[in-house]
Design an enzyme around this catalytic site. Structure first.
Site, mmCIF file in Angstrom:
data_model
loop_
_atom_site.group_PDB
_atom_site.id
_atom_site.type_symbol
_atom_site.label_atom_id
_atom_site.label_comp_id
_atom_site.label_asym_id
_atom_site.label_seq_id
_atom_site.Cartn_x
_atom_site.Cartn_y
_atom_site.Cartn_z
ATOM 1 N N ARG A 27 -5.162 -20.113 4.035
ATOM 2 C CA ARG A 27 -5.153 -19.238 2.861
ATOM 3 C C ARG A 27 -6.165 -18.103 2.989
ATOM 4 N NH1 ARG A 27 -2.745 -21.370 -1.585
ATOM 5 N NH2 ARG A 27 -4.124 -20.279 -3.010
ATOM 6 N N TRP A 85 -12.694 -17.100 -1.445
ATOM 7 C CA TRP A 85 -12.288 -15.750 -1.045
ATOM 8 C C TRP A 85 -12.880 -14.855 -2.120
ATOM 9 C CZ3 TRP A 85 -8.614 -13.892 2.684
ATOM 10 C CH2 TRP A 85 -8.180 -12.587 2.485
ATOM 11 N N ASN A 111 -10.464 -21.796 -8.508
ATOM 12 C CA ASN A 111 -9.602 -20.799 -7.863
ATOM 13 C C ASN A 111 -9.138 -19.828 -8.923
ATOM 14 O OD1 ASN A 111 -9.746 -22.232 -5.574
ATOM 15 N ND2 ASN A 111 -7.578 -22.763 -5.454
ATOM 16 N N GLY A 112 -8.974 -18.563 -8.546
ATOM 17 C CA GLY A 112 -8.436 -17.605 -9.502
ATOM 18 C C GLY A 112 -9.529 -16.762 -10.121
ATOM 19 N N LYS A 499 11.985 -4.174 8.281
ATOM 20 C CA LYS A 499 12.066 -5.644 8.221
ATOM 21 C C LYS A 499 13.334 -6.112 8.934
ATOM 22 C CE LYS A 499 8.819 -6.757 7.281
ATOM 23 N NZ LYS A 499 7.811 -5.822 6.991
ATOM 24 N N GLU A 502 13.045 -5.626 12.811
ATOM 25 C CA GLU A 502 12.023 -6.403 13.536
ATOM 26 C C GLU A 502 12.332 -7.890 13.575
ATOM 27 O OE1 GLU A 502 7.950 -6.104 12.136
ATOM 28 O OE2 GLU A 502 8.553 -6.145 10.051
HETATM 29 C C1 G6P Z 1 1.995 -4.853 13.542
HETATM 30 C C2 G6P Z 1 2.652 -5.845 12.593
HETATM 31 C C3 G6P Z 1 3.195 -5.121 11.347
HETATM 32 C C4 G6P Z 1 2.085 -4.317 10.694
HETATM 33 C C5 G6P Z 1 1.446 -3.341 11.676
HETATM 34 C C6 G6P Z 1 0.206 -2.703 11.093
HETATM 35 O O1 G6P Z 1 2.965 -4.035 14.104
HETATM 36 O O2 G6P Z 1 3.702 -6.493 13.264
HETATM 37 O O3 G6P Z 1 3.687 -6.078 10.429
HETATM 38 O O4 G6P Z 1 2.611 -3.605 9.603
HETATM 39 O O5 G6P Z 1 1.029 -4.056 12.857
HETATM 40 O O6 G6P Z 1 -0.759 -3.700 10.898
HETATM 41 P P1 G6P Z 1 -2.028 -3.554 9.982
HETATM 42 O O7 G6P Z 1 -2.797 -4.819 10.199
HETATM 43 O O8 G6P Z 1 -2.767 -2.353 10.443
HETATM 44 O O9 G6P Z 1 -1.546 -3.417 8.581
#
Ligand code: G6P
Length: 622
Positions: A27, A85, A111-112, A499, A502
């Site tokens: 996470r 986080w 959390n939150g 999307k 890829e």
């Molecule tokens: C790679 C990943 C993508 C991402 C890009 C930029 O190509 O496969 O999903 O958008 O890098 O990455 P960043 O960490 O700079 O957002």
């Protein structure tokens, strides 16, 4: 995106709790801590960085003999642990959880985000409570202390009633060596029932090695956990009737990491309501004001800012394109958008009155870092928008705006994209507000809309998923997809097309619909599915004319439209509706069906969507 693990039972639990945290590492976190109760006394150890640091800190406490975490005799069989986080307060040992009350008798992990933390902290300080961290979470320990009259469950219930925001927390008290009490409002909380031992956690993987029998805690519920089991009550103190059914988890460990989803990508698509809520909630704590006081930019610089340049790669570039519309529309600052690998090799004209924003979820993409450095060398102020604390971009930039999407495992970016888009909306509104560039009523209206976006994301995913799968089935063998959009719908098309190519390896093209007649129209025939983003916008009529042109060539149109608009369905073959919102915010909803379409086409073709060929999550080569 923090993690909670708690244990009460018959076994020494220090290592069990740390092992549970390890299972929640995916996470993302920046610090961690553990509290153990033994002999009527609670010992806590916290550490910045990864769990190895916590282990080392626990070990040191052993050696000193004063931390007592390992040497406590008999060893503790009840405890709480947490990965943090950072949201409120910096990444420091003091701000890591667990947090205690004034007398060190109560410890909590949360959390939150507690939205009304400032007001509660003031009240509690006036009552004499002393705080030792900058966090919103510590308030909960003091609230429990305020309400405590020998009954821990009642004190937690009363404290729960004082809070606003979205959170889940668990508490223990040194007077109750066999009891943990936890409560949930919109962040996950699960009880694991073992044999003479019980776990409480923010996600099942934390205890799956130990037990598969779970109770799912719902919103507004308080659960009292002992070695013998758990009792759930509602916020008014009534026992559940009928009691919650025990469920048996059937996933193996690998599936558990994926939260029961078949892939990380699908899990992360479903995590988007959370990723966006985490990114926006505490920055929109009032009704009319965006709080980005975390940004290190003087008001004078912001007022005199001449231009913004956004540099990014891949999906982050598309988030930047959406950001450009938002910033120009609301703050009236000219925005240039550039692909980082192009920008860095040009001779860009940039200087001290410019703000250059590098968007990079990983904070490590070589081209984006190089573009940011180049801008910095030329005197521009540089901001990083990133998801990863401590990443190179955060060290290079003058200021950082964090997205809080949690760690993304799938190579194809999904939840980091919507979190980046949300961050760009925040920035656009903040700039508008800081420069008095837009009427306050309009800003207030967009803030109200933006606050509703996480639940609209959840509704969208739920309502379209089955239909998207059916549409994917009817198009899974197509050899080419064309995506068309205009204005703020165009970056959505670019992202949808990326999307699809890829993860499904099907060629795609994304085009500004107005440009279609200048070439791409030649591609259209009965075999071409055309995805049109036709959500409400001032230029919806124009896109409807483009859809008509596409249909006239026999192509199948899959349209993304806004609920309540029937004109689009009349001209498209298949229409997927997303909830209505302000037109500038529509992209964050419109992209969801396109993520799912790419996902289902790839899965129906038997492809590994989490690890597409030739691609890496982070591209660090020059
Ligand atoms: C790679 C990943 C993508 C991402 C890009 C930029 O190509 O496969 O999903 O958008 O890098 O990455 P960043 O960490 O700079 O957002």
């Amino acid at each position: 995106m923090c993690g909670i693990v708690g244990y009460v039972g018959g076994r020494p639990c220090r290592d069990l709790l740390i092992a549970g945290l390890e299972k929640l590492e995916y996470r993302g976190y920046d610090s961690a801590g553990i509290s153990l109760l033994s002999d009527g006394h609670i010992d806590s150890v916290r550490a910045v960085g990864n769990l190895a640091n916590l282990r080392a800190a626990v070990g040191l406490a052993d050696e000193d003999g004063d931390g007592g975490v390992a040497v406590a005799a008999p060893p503790a069989t009840i405890g709480l642990a947490h990965t943090r986080w950072a949201t409120h307060g910096r990444v420091t040992e003091e701000n890591a959880h667990p947090h205690g009350d004034c007398q060190d008798r109560i410890q909590i992990v949360l959390n939150g985000i507690v939205e009304n933390h400032a007001e509660l902290r003031r009240q509690l300080e006036d009552e004499g409570h002393r705080f030792s961290s900058e966090t919103d979470a510590e308030i909960v320990a003091h609230l429990i202390e305020r309400h405590y009259e020998q009954d821990l469950t009642e004190a937690v219930r009363a404290a729960f009633g004082d809070l606003r925001g979205h959170y889940a927390f668990a508490a223990m008290h040194s007077d109750h060596p066999g009891t943990l009490v936890a409560a949930r409002h919109e962040c996950p909380l699960i009880v694991g029932l073992g044999d003479g031992e019980t776990f409480i956690a923010s996600a099942i993987p934390a205890f799956l090695r130990e037990t598969r029998r779970v109770l799912l805690i719902e919103n507004g519920e308080i659960v009292t956990v002992t070695a013998d089991g758990a009792v759930i009550i509602d916020a008014s103190g009534n026992a559940l009737d009928p009691p919650r059914d025990i469920e048996e988890v059937t996933w193996d460990e690998e599936a558990a990491e994926k939260g029961g989803f078949p892939t990380f990508m699908l899990k992360e698509i479903h995590e988007q309501p959370d990723a966006v809520a985490e990114t926006i909630t505490d920055r929109l704590s009032g009704i009319d004001h965006v709080d980005l006081s975390e940004l290190d930019l003087e008001p004078e610089f912001v007022r005199n800012l001449r231009r913004i340049v956004i540099v990014a790669c891949g999906t982050s570039y598309h988030a930047g394109l959406i950001g450009r519309y938002a910033i120009e529309q609301w703050a009236r600052i000219p925005v240039e958008m550039d692909i980082a690998s192009e920008y860095r090799y040009r001779e860009p004209v940039v200087g001290p009155d410019d703000l250059v924003i590098g968007i990079t979820q990983s904070g490590e993409t070589a081209d984006t870092l190089a573009a940011m450095r180049l801008a910095s060398e030329r005197g521009a102020r540089v901001m990083a928008v990133t998801n990863v604390m401590g990443s190179q971009a955060t060290r290079d930039a003058d200021t950082v705006l964090y997205t809080r999407a949690g760690l993304e495992m799938g190579v194809a970016a999904t939840k980091t994209f919507t979190a980046q888009t949300a961050a760009m909306y925040l920035l656009g509104l903040w700039l508008a507000q800081s420069r008095d560039a837009w009427p306050q009523e309009q800003i207030t209206a967009i803030i109200a809309e933006l606050k509703g976006i996480p639940s609209k994301i959840a509704t969208t995913i739920e309502s379209v998923e089955e239909r998207v799968r059916a549409i994917a089935r009817s198009h899974q063998d197509r050899r080419f997809f064309l995506y068309l959009g205009r204005n703020i719908g165009l970056p959505v098309c670019l992202e949808g097309a990326l999307k699809m190519k890829e993860i499904s390896y099907i060629p795609t093209d994304a085009y500004a619909a107005g440009e279609m007649k200048h070439g791409p129209i030649a591609l259209l025939d009965e075999s071409t599915p055309v995805v049109c983003v036709a959500t409400n916008s001032p230029i919806l009529d124009k896109i409807l004319s483009n859809v008509a042109e596409v249909r006239a060539r026999g192509a199948d149109v899959i349209a993304i439209a806004t609920e309540g608009n029937d004109d689009v369905a009349e001209v498209a073959d298949q229409t997927l509706h997303v909830p209505a919102t302000d037109w500038v915010l529509q992209p964050i909803l419109a992209v969801l069906p396109l993520q799912l379409l790419a996902y289902h086409v790839a899965r129906l073709n038997g492809l590994n969507v989490d690890q597409p060929r030739n691609l890496a999550k982070t591209v660090t080569v020059e």
